[in-house]
Structures are given as structure tokens and as C-alpha cells.
Write an enzyme that holds these catalytic residues in place. Structure first.
Site, PDB file in Angstrom:
ATOM      1  N   ARG A  12      28.218  49.981  28.480  1.00  0.00           N
ATOM      2  CA  ARG A  12      29.471  50.787  28.434  1.00  0.00           C
ATOM      3  C   ARG A  12      30.745  49.906  29.126  1.00  0.00           C
ATOM      4  O   ARG A  12      32.048  50.188  28.656  1.00  0.00           O
ATOM      5  CB  ARG A  12      29.461  52.005  29.251  1.00  0.00           C
ATOM      6  CG  ARG A  12      28.739  53.437  28.639  1.00  0.00           C
ATOM      7  CD  ARG A  12      28.786  54.535  29.696  1.00  0.00           C
ATOM      8  NE  ARG A  12      27.875  54.116  30.590  1.00  0.00           N
ATOM      9  CZ  ARG A  12      27.609  55.140  31.605  1.00  0.00           C
ATOM     10  NH1 ARG A  12      28.281  56.406  31.772  1.00  0.00           N
ATOM     11  NH2 ARG A  12      26.503  54.996  32.518  1.00  0.00           N
ATOM     12  N   GLU A 151      18.572  64.800  38.709  1.00  0.00           N
ATOM     13  CA  GLU A 151      19.523  64.082  37.923  1.00  0.00           C
ATOM     14  C   GLU A 151      20.073  65.061  37.167  1.00  0.00           C
ATOM     15  O   GLU A 151      19.752  66.296  36.672  1.00  0.00           O
ATOM     16  CB  GLU A 151      18.681  63.226  36.902  1.00  0.00           C
ATOM     17  CG  GLU A 151      18.034  62.120  37.869  1.00  0.00           C
ATOM     18  CD  GLU A 151      18.948  61.180  38.472  1.00  0.00           C
ATOM     19  OE1 GLU A 151      20.107  60.982  37.958  1.00  0.00           O
ATOM     20  OE2 GLU A 151      18.423  60.587  39.431  1.00  0.00           O
ATOM     21  N   ARG A 329      50.138  22.497  42.653  1.00  0.00           N
ATOM     22  CA  ARG A 329      48.953  22.358  41.688  1.00  0.00           C
ATOM     23  C   ARG A 329      47.640  21.757  42.802  1.00  0.00           C
ATOM     24  O   ARG A 329      47.921  21.531  43.902  1.00  0.00           O
ATOM     25  CB  ARG A 329      49.041  21.474  40.547  1.00  0.00           C
ATOM     26  CG  ARG A 329      49.819  22.104  39.607  1.00  0.00           C
ATOM     27  CD  ARG A 329      50.498  21.054  38.656  1.00  0.00           C
ATOM     28  NE  ARG A 329      49.179  20.532  37.865  1.00  0.00           N
ATOM     29  CZ  ARG A 329      49.465  19.464  37.092  1.00  0.00           C
ATOM     30  NH1 ARG A 329      50.449  19.031  36.808  1.00  0.00           N
ATOM     31  NH2 ARG A 329      48.202  18.908  36.469  1.00  0.00           N
ATOM     32  N   TYR A 362      59.298  16.226  40.119  1.00  0.00           N
ATOM     33  CA  TYR A 362      57.585  16.191  39.895  1.00  0.00           C
ATOM     34  C   TYR A 362      57.228  15.048  40.969  1.00  0.00           C
ATOM     35  O   TYR A 362      57.537  13.988  40.569  1.00  0.00           O
ATOM     36  CB  TYR A 362      57.325  15.853  38.645  1.00  0.00           C
ATOM     37  CG  TYR A 362      55.888  15.775  38.366  1.00  0.00           C
ATOM     38  CD1 TYR A 362      54.906  16.753  38.384  1.00  0.00           C
ATOM     39  CD2 TYR A 362      55.450  14.557  38.093  1.00  0.00           C
ATOM     40  CE1 TYR A 362      53.470  16.528  38.164  1.00  0.00           C
ATOM     41  CE2 TYR A 362      54.099  14.144  38.001  1.00  0.00           C
ATOM     42  CZ  TYR A 362      53.088  15.152  38.098  1.00  0.00           C
ATOM     43  OH  TYR A 362      51.832  15.003  38.163  1.00  0.00           O
TER      44      TYR A 362
END
Length: 465
Positions: A12, A151, A329, A362
Site C-alpha cells: 500500500r 482480528e 555548503r 563566494y
């Protein structure tokens, strides 16, 4: 001892990923269950695998023993597969499911305590569910003792109305468990061997069968599809946020704050809306995180600030500030009192105490000393298309705006790099470096350039027509 049943296919889920490896709050469901087993101090753990066995074993590694249930003929059949490993053992065995990530070690310990105190052959963990559809019902006698579990598909109308359900989790006297399993048959609607039948067998033999009702019905929830996965995620997220609040963390809006299971946060830290804390992130005391901070596997010191930024696999020192709109990063490491401002990207860069990269820069594959100022638009040019190279900047250096540092290059302590320079050679300590083309002004030449551009545009229009 513990047996964790994790052999079902999970059709499922409609997924290529094996069901128990789907994540809830940053960790596979099976990982949550195994952590519960460890915290409950079970000395030996056996995981029953079937579909996706290799993937499960790769995830768990040396954290458990494994047995293979090649064909799935019910929960009783699954436990039977452990006979060779466990049948001769003395003591108590806990049985759990790999898709019940919300069960807690505290509840399992209470289950074991009741089991021991009552000298029971079996003790079942139950829960009172507001909507028990599809779940096995607990059938008690007039004295409140557990007789058996039925059950859903085998329930009578009266039994269907019962709200106390079987969570699928038990503890057993280990020897009596395996003796009873030999008597279990598959004479039921599904033709399966139910573990629940063991309780009825033990009752008929005059053994004591007890039940412990979980304090929170959510602990008994098993995940069978993506809807259930989302529900488990929500319930666990609420639990995690509440735990941090109790421990002294301010969460401004719990509904918009996402904290994964292994995150650690110090007291008096404030989390603003839109905060995502992932993996093994550790945050110190008196920090301000968010709004809109996404932080993964990062260590943050005390009194630090991160807002509107993404941080991955990095370190942020005490009193440092990151953001808004910065990107750290992997491999970024900030000392104490650093400032990383808007639209700055760091990668594999070590920034010394008190240094600042305030905006639009950077810095990658770099080692920056203490009290360095890196100006707007500065770039460490670290990649030549084939290799990454290191830029080193000494203490107290100044790097002006729009500077390109062509790695490998070393800037000495106290050096001064003039704005607009492209630096290709080392700059000794205390020196000033300037590397620009000499400026030339051509009188009236701007109009000629515009005229050429206008003519080119008009010719293009004529050619189209």
C-alpha cells in the site's frame, strides 16, 4: 531479548523503497523501533526480514541479528523463523513491529515491569483507539483478564464495537512462547499463522496473560500507506517539539517548525517559523534560529544567529551570525564572532574568529584567518576545470570588493588587496596588491557604440520582414 518483525512488503505504500525504511522525522521507521529497543535495554535483537531484506540489513548493519522469512504467512509464522536462534533461550522476549515508529522505550519498560511483576507468560501492549477500524480487538473476561485477540476480519458485530486494540507488541516468557507457537494453526479467514493465537493457547493452558494499555494511543499506530506515514510524521514532530520546549527551547510556532529526531538544542535558544533542523544537528544555548533557516548535520555554538539561510554539514562558532540568504555548503567552519551576510556562499572554507564576509561573495576551498574583512563580490577562484585549489588568507588581511583570488594563492597577514583586483600571485604579509587594467577614457566614443548597436538592431528587423 527483542524480535522486530519487518518482513512485510508494504504494497500500500506503492513505493520502490521497502516500507520500514520510509522516514519519519529524518529516520527510517525501523530505526526508531531499534532505538526504542536499545533504550529499553534489550540485550539481544533479532530482525525478521523478507521483502527488501538486503536493503534492511545494509541499513541496520551490525545493530541486530537477522532471520529471513521467505514467504509471509502471518505474524506467528514470522516469529517461528527465529526458533533456531532463540527457542532455547531463557528470559523475556519483546516482540515489536518495524512500522510502529511512535512506540517509546518508557512504554516498553512499563510493559516489561508489569510482565515481571505478574509473573505472566505473556503481556500484550494495548491502546484505546478512537477509530479502531482494521485492528485486532482485545477480548477480556468479566474479571478484565485478557482471553484472546480477534482480528478485524474475524470479529463478530459485538467484538467490532470494542475500542481497545492490539498494538501488535508483546512480551513473552521465551520458552512458553515457542512451545505455544507449535500449536498455532492457520485455520482462519486468511489462512495465516497469527501470533495472537498464542495468547489464547496460553490462557487455555492456565497461564497468566496480562495487558498494559499504552498511555498514548499513538504509540500503537502502524504505518501502512502514505497517509499513515504523514500522520506518524505529524505526531512525532509534535512530540519532538514538545520535548524541546520542556527542556527550555522557545518555539514561536510549533506548527511551522520541523525538528528531526536526533537534533540537540540548548536551553534559551529561540526557533522562529519556517525552521528546519535535520540530521544530527547540535545547537548551543541562547541562539536565534530562523525565520526560514534550513540546517542539516551542523554544529552551532552558543549565542549564534542563523536566519533565512541554508547550512549543510558545517560548524558555526559562538556568537557568529549567518544570513540573511547565505548558503554554507559542506565543510564550512566558522570561528567565534564571524559574520556571513546576504548572498554569501561558502564551501569547504574555514573562517577564523572575528572575520567577516558580509555580502555577495563566494569563498570556496579556503582557509581564512582571524579578523579578516572580505568585501562585496569577492571570489576565491578555486576550480580550473580539472582541480580544486586552496586559497589562504592570513590574519587581519583586507580583501576589497570585486576581488578575484586565483587559487592556489596565499595572502599574508595584514595584507591589503585593492578593490577590483585579480590576484594571481602570493601577496606577502603587510603588502598592498593592486592588479587592474589601466583606465582609458575615449572622448565621445559612447555615442558611436550606441549608434552601432541601434543600426544592428534595425538591420535585424529588416531581415525578419
Amino acid at each position: 531479548m527483542a524480535i522486530v518483525l519487518a518482513a512485510g512488503q508494504g504494497k500500500r505504500m506503492k513505493s520502490k523503497l521497502y516500507k520500514v525504511l520510509h522516514q519519519v522525522c529524518g529516520k527510517p521507521m525501523l530505526g526508531h523501533v531499534l532505538q526504542t529497543v536499545r533504550e529499553a535495554e534489550c540485550e539481544r535483537t533479532v530482525v525478521v526480514v523478507g521483502h527488501g531484506a538486503e536493503a534492511v540489513q545494509a541499513y541496520v548493519g551490525d545493530g541486530a541479528e537477522f532471520v529471513l522469512q521467505e514467504q509471509q504467512f502471518g505474524t506467528g509464522h514470522a516469529v517461528m523463523q527465529t526458533e533456531e536462534l532463540l527457542a532455547e533461550e531463557e528470559g523475556t522476549t519483546v516482540i515489536l513491529y518495524g512500522d510502529t515508529p511512535l512506540v517509546t522505550a518508557g512504554t516498553i519498560q512499563q510493559l516489561l515491569e508489569l510482565h515481571t511483576r505478574a509473573e505472566a507468560a505473556a503481556t500484550v501492549l494495548t491502546a484505546v483507539m478512537p477509530n479502531p477500524q482494521g485492528l485486532g480487538r482485545i477480548i477480556r473476561d468479566e474479571a478484565g483478564r485478557v482471553q484472546r485477540i480477534v482480528e478485524q476480519k474475524d470479529c463478530s458485530p459485538e467484538q467490532t464495537a470494542i475500542k481497545e486494540i492490539n498494538t501488535g507488541m508483546y512480551c513473552f516468557n521465551n520458552r512458553k512462547l515457542f512451545e505455544a507457537l507449535k500449536q498455532v494453526t492457520n485455520d482462519n479467514a486468511q489462512g495465516e499463522y497469527y501470533l495472537t493465537d498464542v495468547l489464547e493457547i496460553l490462557n487455555q493452558a492456565g497461564e497468566t496473560v496480562e495487558a498494559f494499555c499504552a498511555p498514548d494511543f499513538a504509540e500503537g499506530i502502524g504505518v501502512n500507506d502514505r497517509v499513515g506515514l504523514a500522520e506518524a510524521e505529524q505526531l512525532m514532530r509534535e512530540r519532538i517539539v514538545r520535548r524541546h520546549q520542556v527542556e527550555g527551547v522557545t518555539v514561536i510556532d510549533p506548527l511551522s517548525t520541523y525538528i528531526e529526531a536526533d537534533v540537540v538544542i540548548g536551553s534559551d535558544t529561540i526557533l522562529y517559523p519556517g525552521t528546519f533542523l535535520r540530521g544530527r544537528t547540535v545547537i548551543g544555548q541562547d541562539c536565534v534560529i530562523g525565520p526560514n533557516a534550513d540546517i542539516t548535520n551542523t554544529t552551532i555554538g552558543n549565542e549564534a544567529t542563523v536566519k533565512y539561510s541554508v547550512v549543510v554539514d558545517s560548524e558555526i562558532g559562538n556568537t557568529s551570525a549567518v544570513g540573511p540568504f547565505a548558503y554554507l555548503r559542506p565543510g564550512s567552519k566558522l570561528g567565534a564572532g564571524c559574520k556571513i551576510g546576504d548572498f554569501v556562499e561558502l564551501k569547504n572554507a574555514e573562517i577564523g574568529d572575528g572575520s567577516k564576509v558580509s555580502h555577495l561573495s563566494y569563498v570556496g576551498d579556503a582557509k581564512v584567518g582571524k579578523d579578516v574583512n572580505i568585501g562585496c563580490g569577492a571570489i576565491t577562484v578555486n576550480y580550473d576545470g580539472y582541480n580544486k585549489s586552496l586559497t589562504e588568507i592570513g590574519d587581519d588581511a583586507f580583501v576589497g570588493s570585486n576581488v578575484n583570488l586565483i587559487a592556489p594563492v596565499t595572502i599574508g597577514d595584514g595584507a591589503y588587496i585593492v578593490a577590483g583586483s585579480t590576484i594571481t600571485k602570493d601577496v606577502p604579509a603587510g603588502d598592498m596588491a593592486i592588479a587592474r587594467e589601466r583606465q582609458v577614457n575615449k572622448t565621445g566614443y559612447a555615442e558611436k557604440i550606441r549608434g552601432r548597436a541601434k543600426a544592428k538592431k534595425e538591420n535585424a528587423k529588416k531581415n525578419k520582414s
